[in-house]
Write a protein that holds these residues in place. Structure first.
Motif: not given
Length: 124
Positions: A26-32
């Motif tokens: 979720n963190l990677y997806g949000t930042i991306l």
């Protein structure tokens, strides 16, 4: 041995949790997505921040969206392929994204170790 064995407790000890994997995904997806939107907003306002094969991204919205997401993903997960490159303020933005992309695995590892140590303390 499969990935499945990482998530299954072995003799009461779970070294890796599905919760942590979901958290980091979720963190990677949000930042991306966030950085892709930043690149897209600049491009939509006619500020060149990325070049696709040495040329400006066409004014087609979907092409700009696709290129922004692709560039954001390549910046986040690697040093890129070289077909899309940042220019101007895009260099600073992509450097920040790359830094975040390189530090997240370390944060994930630290969180996993801390969770494991807390679990050991509870068991004692």
């Amino acid at each position: 041995m499969s990935i499945r064995t990482i998530f299954i407790e072995e003799k009461g000890e779970q070294k890796f949790s599905l919760e942590n994997l979901i958290w980091i995904a979720n963190l990677y997806g949000t930042i991306l997505i966030g950085f892709a939107m930043i690149f897209l907003l600049f491009e939509l306002n006619h500020y060149a921040v990325i070049l696709d094969s040495g040329m400006r991204v066409p004014d087609d919205f979907f092409k700009q969206l696709e290129t922004s997401f692709y560039f954001s993903a390549m910046t986040m997960f690697s040093v890129g392929y070289g077909d899309v490159s940042p220019i101007g303020i895009g260099r600073i933005i992509s450097a920040i994204e790359a830094f975040i992309g390189y530090t997240l695995p370390a944060a994930f590892l630290i969180r996993t170790v801390i969770d494991f140590e807390q679990q050991e303390r509870k068991d004692v």
